[in-house]
Design a protein around this motif. Structure first.
Motif, PDB file in Angstrom:
ATOM      1  N   PHE A 140       1.032  -0.762   0.252  1.00 57.54           N
ATOM      2  CA  PHE A 140       0.185  -0.113  -0.038  1.00 57.54           C
ATOM      3  C   PHE A 140       0.474   1.262  -0.344  1.00 57.54           C
ATOM      4  N   SER A 141       2.293   0.814  -0.102  1.00 54.15           N
ATOM      5  CA  SER A 141       3.292   2.338  -0.058  1.00 54.15           C
ATOM      6  C   SER A 141       2.403   3.701  -0.837  1.00 54.15           C
ATOM      7  N   ASP A 142       2.118   3.374  -2.132  1.00 54.08           N
ATOM      8  CA  ASP A 142       1.398   4.366  -2.915  1.00 54.08           C
ATOM      9  C   ASP A 142       0.097   4.919  -2.804  1.00 54.08           C
ATOM     10  N   LEU A 143      -0.546   4.268  -1.547  1.00 51.80           N
ATOM     11  CA  LEU A 143      -1.718   4.586  -1.348  1.00 51.80           C
ATOM     12  C   LEU A 143      -2.627   5.950  -0.510  1.00 51.80           C
ATOM     13  N   ASN A 144      -1.832   6.965  -1.006  1.00 54.34           N
ATOM     14  CA  ASN A 144      -2.378   7.997   0.084  1.00 54.34           C
ATOM     15  C   ASN A 144      -4.484   7.857   0.035  1.00 54.34           C
ATOM     16  N   ASN A 145      -4.905   7.544  -0.751  1.00 56.37           N
ATOM     17  CA  ASN A 145      -6.314   7.402  -0.033  1.00 56.37           C
ATOM     18  C   ASN A 145      -7.166   6.148   0.356  1.00 56.37           C
ATOM     19  N   LEU A 146      -6.047   5.872   0.475  1.00 55.56           N
ATOM     20  CA  LEU A 146      -6.697   4.150   1.470  1.00 55.56           C
ATOM     21  C   LEU A 146      -7.135   4.653   3.051  1.00 55.56           C
ATOM     22  N   VAL A 147      -8.078   4.205   3.156  1.00 51.75           N
ATOM     23  CA  VAL A 147      -8.725   4.240   4.439  1.00 51.75           C
ATOM     24  C   VAL A 147      -8.910   3.308   5.451  1.00 51.75           C
ATOM     25  N   VAL A 148      -8.538   2.308   6.737  1.00 57.75           N
ATOM     26  CA  VAL A 148      -8.246   1.672   6.745  1.00 57.75           C
ATOM     27  C   VAL A 148      -9.341   1.286   8.070  1.00 57.75           C
ATOM     28  N   VAL A 149      -9.534   0.122   8.285  1.00 55.34           N
ATOM     29  CA  VAL A 149     -10.671   0.158   9.317  1.00 55.34           C
ATOM     30  C   VAL A 149      -9.826  -1.286   9.686  1.00 55.34           C
ATOM     31  N   THR A 150      -9.623  -1.133  10.924  1.00 55.60           N
ATOM     32  CA  THR A 150      -9.406  -2.658  11.901  1.00 55.60           C
ATOM     33  C   THR A 150     -10.025  -2.672  12.786  1.00 55.60           C
ATOM     34  N   SER A 151      -9.932  -3.263  13.749  1.00 56.00           N
ATOM     35  CA  SER A 151     -10.742  -4.255  15.229  1.00 56.00           C
ATOM     36  C   SER A 151     -10.829  -3.126  15.825  1.00 56.00           C
TER      37      SER A 151
END
Length: 568
Positions: free
Chosen positions: A229-240
């Motif tokens: 994911f090093s290039d994905l600055n538009n990523l929203v991560v939802v963890t537990s």
């Protein structure tokens, strides 16, 4: 009338058309759409409804389901007319990496190419007419199971262009179980190759893609940003631990209790809670394991459904081959206590073999551990917190006990033989069995070479004996590391039927030889038996109605891989 409970159905359309048991999760559609995030990664444990939810999203938005509002009639989303107008209005690309489990990079790469080429086959109508240019048609026809890396990395990006030309709308992409190939790559030793390939694919699909409306990825783990994911600055991560989509995956207590009422199982609520509750997402506690709940509703029996639905191979391997510290912490968890460790929810697979904290992070993401409390720390990684963790529920406790038992399986004559010897007082057979185990199996574990590891054999035979006794829960109440008399015993087996002399009360004490005090294992085992007497460990059993004459004492003494058992 109670709905029929179907097992393993991952097609939203099928569930709705057959009116089988379904817990309404359509509010997830509204929550996701209103968040307006470009790319969302949601991590949840396996068999937590990720695939069914993704299929639900597909059925709601895909123009291939235009006119299928009937699938959503009567559900939460049905109440909002604005959302019904969205139903069936977008081109959608749906693919799953769940079945991509190659043991080499070449196999995995080809499996991914096959998945993508299947999407091209399903949409060959795009080649009709003059909507695509000749060069675009040439690219389209170059997509196959044997396509080059360059073609594969651009294939999903290009499909979005083609669909946009055809439909005049941007495309929604749904990628389910994105991290399955990553875990296989780690286990089978081709991590770096797959990271490079996947990074290129994800970059062109999710970042440099002006024809992407929105995307969702689901998986078990959050693979570190530094890798794919090093290039994905538009990523929203939802963890537990995130406060988004807290109830979208897994069942809430209200949903479970309503289901039990519907199926005529209202009297089982407390037992079901003990077995299958315990998951926490964000601030929402009392989330239940849906796979086990659905199986319980169908078969009406309390079993380790979720724990038995997978080999748990990676977790098993990491704990078995891990340091004595990891084994000691697991023993602490199995005894019903909690541990305090640092957690980084960005799983760095390359660190798993030497980072103890990474192991706990993976176990938390996988659902084997639950958060009791947390404290933010001033660390270099902002994502790291210190967490108090415990085993999630009784199902997970039984899973780990059985896991420990399996570690010793290469050396077992017959586990029932050891249990019979333990109950019957056959010390000779117990010694024969345990030393066979030590000779054949204990070499794969730490044997206490360092002072800090001197408790390792003691703790792991402790865990092993607990594992052996799992199948005796009908005959014994099994307690570990509890107070009795003037001290804290290691293991106590309280017979359920106090009148049946066939099942004696049993107290076990484990000791590693102390060269400063003892010259032999015989002296160590005698010290263990003496401790049982001096600390009056029998007190708790006697208090609970066990005849003092029907209590067996066993001392287990260890020196490296040598074991000696004696009793009185």
């Amino acid at each position: 009338m109670a709905r029929t409970v179907g097992i393993g159905t991952q097609s939203f359309e099928t569930v709705r058309e057959k009116n089988t048991f379904y817990v309404d999760k359509t509010s997830f559609i509204k929550e996701w759409w209103e968040n307006q995030d470009d790319v969302t990664l949601i991590t949840r444990p396996r068999r937590f409804g990720k695939t069914l939810n993704m299929d639900m999203i597909k059925c709601f938005f895909s123009n291939k389901y235009e006119g299928r509002r009937d699938l959503f009639e009567g559900l939460d989303i049905w109440e909002d007319e604005k959302y019904l107008e969205l139903q069936g209005t977008y081109p959608v690309i749906f693919l799953s990496f769940a079945g991509i489990k190659g043991n080499t990079f070449e196999v995995t790469q080809q499996q991914i190419c096959i998945k993508i080429s299947d999407i091209y086959e399903e949409n060959r109508y795009l080649l009709d007419g003059d909507i695509l240019s000749e060069n675009e048609k040439k690219f389209y026809k170059s997509v196959s199971m044997d396509m080059s890396d360059a073609v594969c990395s651009m294939a999903l990006n290009k499909m979005c262009i083609f669909m946009h030309k055809y439909y005049g709308k941007k495309v929604i992409i749904l990628l389910d179980e994105y991290d399955t190939p990553m875990q296989e790559a780690y286990v089978n030793g081709y991590w770096e190759e797959l990271v490079a390939f996947t990074r290129s694919l994800f970059n062109s699909t999710f970042k440099t893609n002006p024809y992407l409306e929105r995307a969702i990825m689901t998986g078990i783990t959050r693979v570190s940003k530094e890798s794919i994911f090093s290039d994905l600055n538009n990523l929203v991560v939802v963890t537990s631990t995130s406060k988004q989509y807290e109830t979208a995956f897994g069942f809430t207590e209200e949903e479970v209790f309503n289901a039990l009422d519907e199926q005529g199982l209202s009297d089982k609520k407390e037992e079901v809670k003990m077995w299958y509750d315990g998951f926490t997402f964000g601030d929402k506690k009392d989330i239940y394991n849906p796979w086990s709940i659905i199986n319980f509703l169908k078969f009406k029996s309390l079993k380790t459904y979720w724990a038995d639905s997978s080999s748990n191979g990676l977790i098993n391997d990491l704990v078995q081959k891990g340091s004595s510290y990891i084994k000691t912490m697991l023993e602490t968890l199995i005894s019903g206590k909690t541990i305090n460790v640092r957690i980084d929810e960005q799983i760095v697979f390359s660190e798993l073999q030497y980072s103890e904290d990474a192991v706990w992070s993976l176990m938390l993401a996988s659902g084997y551990l639950k958060v009791i409390s947390s404290e933010e720390l001033n660390l270099t990684r902002e994502s790291e917190n210190e967490y108090e963790l415990g085993l999630t529920n009784r199902e997970i406790l039984f899973m780990f006990r059985k896991m420990i038992l399996r570690w010793f399986s290469p050396a077992k004559m017959e586990t029932n033989g050891f249990v019979r010897a333990l109950i019957g007082g056959d010390i000779e057979s117990m010694n024969e069995y345990m030393n066979d185990v030590a000779l054949k199996t204990f070499s794969s574990f730490d044997s206490g070479k360092h002072i800090s590891e001197k408790k390792a054999p003691e703790r792991f035979y402790h865990g092993f004996v607990l594992g052996l006794m799992v199948d005796q829960t009908e005959n014994y109440i099994i307690n570990s590391n509890r107070e009795s008399g003037y001290g804290r015993y290691d293991i106590m087996l309280e017979p359920v039927d106090k009148e049946n002399i066939k099942y004696p009360g049993i107290v076990i004490e484990f000791k590693v030889i102390n060269p400063r005090k003892e010259n032999s294992l015989e002296e160590t085992v005698e010290a263990a038996l003496q401790q049982i007497k001096e600390k009056d460990y029998d007190a708790e059993l006697i208090k609970r109605g066990v005849d003092k004459e029907n209590i067996h004492h066993y001392g287990f003494a260890f020196k490296g891989k040598e074991v000696l058992i004696d009793g009185d």
